[in-house]
Design a protein around this motif. Sequence first.
Motif, PDB file in Angstrom:
ATOM      1  N   LEU A 189      26.707 -18.572 -49.105  1.00 14.41           N
ATOM      2  CA  LEU A 189      27.672 -18.098 -49.537  1.00 14.41           C
ATOM      3  C   LEU A 189      28.304 -16.849 -48.799  1.00 14.41           C
ATOM      4  O   LEU A 189      27.408 -15.875 -48.607  1.00 14.41           O
ATOM      5  CB  LEU A 189      27.109 -17.530 -51.011  1.00 14.41           C
ATOM      6  N   ASN A 190      29.553 -16.905 -48.466  1.00 11.67           N
ATOM      7  CA  ASN A 190      29.970 -15.714 -48.050  1.00 11.67           C
ATOM      8  C   ASN A 190      31.443 -15.587 -48.018  1.00 11.67           C
ATOM      9  O   ASN A 190      32.285 -16.358 -48.980  1.00 11.67           O
ATOM     10  CB  ASN A 190      29.977 -16.122 -46.413  1.00 11.67           C
ATOM     11  N   ILE A 191      32.236 -14.552 -47.612  1.00  8.90           N
ATOM     12  CA  ILE A 191      33.793 -14.229 -47.968  1.00  8.90           C
ATOM     13  C   ILE A 191      34.733 -14.710 -46.884  1.00  8.90           C
ATOM     14  O   ILE A 191      35.813 -14.388 -46.891  1.00  8.90           O
ATOM     15  CB  ILE A 191      33.627 -12.689 -48.197  1.00  8.90           C
ATOM     16  N   GLU A 214      32.512 -20.313 -49.056  1.00  6.62           N
ATOM     17  CA  GLU A 214      33.369 -19.214 -49.808  1.00  6.62           C
ATOM     18  C   GLU A 214      33.028 -19.680 -51.316  1.00  6.62           C
ATOM     19  O   GLU A 214      32.947 -20.495 -51.696  1.00  6.62           O
ATOM     20  CB  GLU A 214      34.760 -18.896 -49.442  1.00  6.62           C
TER      21      GLU A 214
END
Lengths: 344, 344
Positions: A183-185, A216
């Motif tokens: 999970l990341n931006i 994302e």
Amino acid sequence: MGSTQARIAIDAMGGDYAPAEIVAGALRAQAELGVEVLLVGEPQQIQAQMEHHSPSLQLEIVPAEGLIEMHEEPLSALRRKPKASINVAMDLVKQGRADAVVSAGHSGAAMAAALLRLGRLRGIDRPAIGTVLPTIMANKSVLILDVGANVDCRPKFLEQFAVMGSVYSKFVLGISDPQVGLLNIGEESSKGNELALRTYELLDQNPRLSFIGNAEGRDVLTGRFDVVVCDGFVGNVLLKFAEAIGEVLLQILREELPQGWRGRLGSLLLKPNLRRIKQRIDHAEHGGGLLLGVDGVCIISHGSSQAPSIFNAIRLAKEAVDNQVLDRIRSQYQQTEATATDGE
Amino acid sequence: MGSTQARIAIDAMGGDYAPAEIVAGALRAQAELGVEVLLVGEPQQIQAQMEHHSPSLQLEIVPAEGLIEMHEEPLSALRRKPKASINVAMDLVKQGRADAVVSAGHSGAAMAAALLRLGRLRGIDRPAIGTVLPTIMANKSVLILDVGANVDCRPKFLEQFAVMGSVYSKFVLGISDPQVGLLNIGEESSKGNELALRTYELLDQNPRLSFIGNAEGRDVLTGRFDVVVCDGFVGNVLLKFAEAIGEVLLQILREELPQGWRGRLGSLLLKPNLRRIKQRIDHAEHGGGLLLGVDGVCIISHGSSQAPSIFNAIRLAKEAVDNQVLDRIRSQYQQTEATATDGE
């Protein structure tokens, strides 16, 4: 009852609707799922609830005294009340009298009791809570972990979450080659906070993971990922938001659909379809989170669980037991020790 | 055109649909909103787009050369291309020739250009991106910040986000006493990661904030909170998840509603109602994020923005200018300096 039947200990006293709904869900699970359920708690209260059901349905009661209240600080409360239902339930697993624990009580207390009484699996620094969410693809779900056990994480914790999640996805959810996301931006490996940047490298280099890159917020429910790892702070915020937004959407439907005479007539015609939509969105279907990384199968259900959620939580526990999730995770780390000397 | 009209510089080259959709949105905004729009970019390309519209609609073009591409690293690209459209747009604000910038281009580059060319407001360590989401309460929205400018935050950054968010909520959104929440994983002040625990104290002690406690994921859209603060990592994950889940719901509706003959007939009757639902869920309505804390009004729109989003982004910029958001934030920190010597 054969010895191959999974034996599930359930904290009969934990949860907003305990013991009535816990007992109801447990009775149905034993009748329908081919499991043996042990009800842990105050015998008189449990007995009183059982009397509302058919006398042919009888579950074994394992006596316990008191429970950990929602406002109590877990560690001190667990020590002060050694005979509390969650402690007794964990001891049943420790002693080999049960294969799994299900609790809808104080989730922090359930985690702490699992850690204190059962301990961690070898190779695992921190247990994580995993939750399965439906995706936009029919019949495809995504396992997200951690959703609340560890609010401050190190990269290697997330790597362990990915390994445990992959095992669960493969052997319980039946995904042959689970696709793992972080999970990341942003999509690029250069995106993210310090934790994400360093975790990306570990996941990318781990030969036992099918890591396909960053997920994302918008990607979580696309069905592209089978396992998404994150720290327990972000995961918990996301999970609670996801659960609530289902309610928000149902609310918007309830407000907007019946507007005007066409709306009222159309809504009437659509009643069965709307019921199916509610079912697809509703979180009660999922049963609860799985505490992965402790030496025992533990399902942590919502405090608001009623009989159907408890039934689903017991099914989740049964699936984890029948598919030998613990042994599979253990074997991942035995392999590591045999084949490599890990850094970090 | 009077001198009281807000002058908005728009990066005509930035975004997936630039310059066509940018020009279309800008023309409509100038015609309907009583603002003066400056189109910044390659004159020939912009002129070619304007020819598709009525000759009576003409906007001023401010020439620029090139743009920052999505794959470019912002800082080095901005330095290498001093005449890129986003740099020129920021300079217009710096020189007092424009009051605000709107960009749907590389958001990292827009932020960096704002910081480099305009600088930070006094008292603000880190600018934040704020976004307004609709809540379950009709006509009530919530401002969430930061949604992506700062992936690793310190407690005092979040405190500044709360102050800036309160100012924006009060003077632009018209909330007389904005209720502030801290995004967290539990209601109690003892819950959360290190950042949340320390931020809670700061917010609780700040006399200029109406801090009402922690907002869990499930609370964000209830309407109880007017401003919710978080670090840019969690905020970005949450925002992108929220935007995508609208799509997920619309997909479920499209799949489930037309099932069976009652479903088909019902859906036909409900067409206008479904259009309203789509509108309530659709993120294109919101226009974009506001970069708070730099010395100029900057709106950062989605890369996927088409004319309606650009129109809304220009309206957002106009509202921030007309309501003197920058001066209001400035005065918060002048007061502080006059009345107190802050710790941390």
